[in-house]
Design a protein around this motif. Structure first.
Motif, PDB file in Angstrom:
ATOM      1  N   THR A  55      44.254-113.453  16.509  1.00  0.00           N
ATOM      2  CA  THR A  55      43.451-112.979  15.377  1.00  0.00           C
ATOM      3  C   THR A  55      42.966-111.555  15.617  1.00  0.00           C
ATOM      4  N   TYR A 105      32.790-111.429  15.693  1.00  0.00           N
ATOM      5  CA  TYR A 105      31.771-112.414  16.053  1.00  0.00           C
ATOM      6  C   TYR A 105      30.480-112.174  15.269  1.00  0.00           C
ATOM      7  N   GLU A 165      31.427-113.226  11.500  1.00  0.00           N
ATOM      8  CA  GLU A 165      31.972-114.555  11.197  1.00  0.00           C
ATOM      9  C   GLU A 165      31.741-115.596  12.288  1.00  0.00           C
ATOM     10  N   ARG A 166      31.089-115.178  13.370  1.00  0.00           N
ATOM     11  CA  ARG A 166      30.862-116.082  14.495  1.00  0.00           C
ATOM     12  C   ARG A 166      32.184-116.588  15.073  1.00  0.00           C
ATOM     13  N   VAL A 167      32.127-117.678  15.824  1.00  0.00           N
ATOM     14  CA  VAL A 167      33.320-118.167  16.537  1.00  0.00           C
ATOM     15  C   VAL A 167      34.431-118.556  15.562  1.00  0.00           C
ATOM     16  N   TRP A 168      34.056-119.097  14.398  1.00  0.00           N
ATOM     17  CA  TRP A 168      35.072-119.560  13.442  1.00  0.00           C
ATOM     18  C   TRP A 168      36.001-118.427  13.006  1.00  0.00           C
ATOM     19  N   GLY A 169      35.485-117.182  13.012  1.00  0.00           N
ATOM     20  CA  GLY A 169      36.312-116.055  12.595  1.00  0.00           C
ATOM     21  C   GLY A 169      37.554-115.869  13.439  1.00  0.00           C
ATOM     22  N   TYR A 176      39.336-118.239  14.614  1.00  0.00           N
ATOM     23  CA  TYR A 176      40.268-119.334  14.350  1.00  0.00           C
ATOM     24  C   TYR A 176      40.671-119.402  12.886  1.00  0.00           C
ATOM     25  N   ARG A 177      40.454-118.296  12.153  1.00  0.00           N
ATOM     26  CA  ARG A 177      40.798-118.283  10.736  1.00  0.00           C
ATOM     27  C   ARG A 177      42.308-118.416  10.557  1.00  0.00           C
ATOM     28  N   SER A 188      44.883-123.783  11.113  1.00  0.00           N
ATOM     29  CA  SER A 188      45.397-125.120  10.800  1.00  0.00           C
ATOM     30  C   SER A 188      46.888-125.123  10.491  1.00  0.00           C
ATOM     31  N   GLN A 226      43.657-114.065   8.298  1.00  0.00           N
ATOM     32  CA  GLN A 226      43.013-113.365   9.405  1.00  0.00           C
ATOM     33  C   GLN A 226      42.414-112.033   8.970  1.00  0.00           C
ATOM     34  N   GLN A 240      35.384-110.764   4.187  1.00  0.00           N
ATOM     35  CA  GLN A 240      34.369-111.771   3.885  1.00  0.00           C
ATOM     36  C   GLN A 240      33.312-111.166   2.953  1.00  0.00           C
TER      37      GLN A 240
END
Length: 305
Positions: free
Chosen positions: A22, A44, A47-51, A53-54, A57, A124, A128
């Protein structure tokens, strides 16, 4: 069994390397980032940690298939080449045989990976706007932490929605945007990948053994990944830019135009954006990929004998 081992190795690899992937894509596509740490801090903070892993899935769901096809194609291509050249699929291949089989593996995987790469890159690099607008609203005089009605929603809500939106707005060609750069990237990089792994395994095998131990596999796999990404990075930059080019006004007319425009605006160094990050990510990822791959192969061979 090569297909199963490749699938397991691929899943292990993507679990290890996705956050850095990412960061790599954002550095390659967004000129505002001055370096790796700037991108990591900004991602970070916003978007914090989730950013990091965008868009994960879809690669997780598809990587087992893609990795299975890559390793399976390589092994079967090598067997067929050895059968044609030496009369036996188990004959010792030459370096040229290994490189050609790796090249074939890279070409085949493009047809599977291009749509998922488009979705991954779009997610990615998606801005936002809603989160930024909410923070701006909360920091204003009213200090009301409610996003106003005019606040735009993210264009893509997830991988499947992204694929459906791209297909609807840009047609089938949109799902294969950047595939020319992807072909050039994966063909040469997978030839380098499998050839360097084979050479390093040969060097690291103890005297009297045909295969290295676990440490040798770790080193060979990690180094093979680094060398492959060193070859792949210029086309990876162009691929990422072409695939991200669809969010708003389009800038690039094709591969050559993207390359010329990028070099003219940002200098030749732009083609090596993300190289250090690619290599840092490639070593642990491919250590895991090849150790898992070889472990599954040896386990199944032990069970069948």
């Amino acid at each position: 069994m090569d297909f199963v081992a490749g699938a397991i190795g691929g899943v292990c690899g993507v679990a290890v390397g996705y956050p850095l992937d990412t960061v790599k894509v954002r550095i390659q596509t967004e000129p505002k980032y001055t370096g790796i740490w700037h991108c990591i801090r900004d991602t970070y903070h916003r978007e914090r940690v989730w950013g990091f892993y965008r868009g994960l899935s879809l690669p997780v769901c598809t990587v087992s298939l893609v990795s299975s096809v890559s390793f399976g194609t390589y092994r079967h291509s090598l067997a067929h080449i050895c059968q044609l050249r030496y009369g036996s699929p188990d004959a010792k291949p030459s370096k040229a045989d290994i490189a050609l089989s790796g090249y074939a593996s890279g070409l085949v995987r493009v047809f599977l990976t291009s749509p998922t790469e488009v979705a991954k890159v779009r997610l990615q690099t998606q801005t936002q706007a809603q989160k930024q607008q909410r923070r701006l609203s909360a920091s204003g005089p009213s200090a009301v932490p409610v996003c106003p009605p005019a606040c735009p929603e993210p264009k893509y809500r997830g991988p499947l929605h992204c694929l459906a939106t791209v297909a609807r707005e840009e047609g089938l060609r949109g799902l294969y945007k950047g595939s020319s750069a992807l072909l050039l990237r994966d063909g040469h990089s997978f030839a380098t990948y499998f050839l360097s792994y084979a050479i390093l395994c040969e060097w690291l095998s103890p005297a009297g053994h045909s295969q290295p131990d676990v440490l040798g596999v770790l080193v060979a796999g990690g180094c093979a990944g680094v060398l492959a990404w060193a070859v792949a990075t210029p086309m990876d930059v162009i691929k990422s830019r072409l695939q991200a080019d669809g969010q708003g006004q389009r800038r690039y007319r094709g591969l050559l135009h993207c390359m010329v425009t990028s070099v003219r605006e940002e200098g030749p160094r732009v083609l090596f954006k993300g190289l250090v990050l690619n290599c840092c990510r490639a070593f642990p990822v491919n250590m895991v990929v090849f150790v898992a791959y070889e472990a599954v192969l040896r386990l199944t061979q032990g069970l069948l004998t």
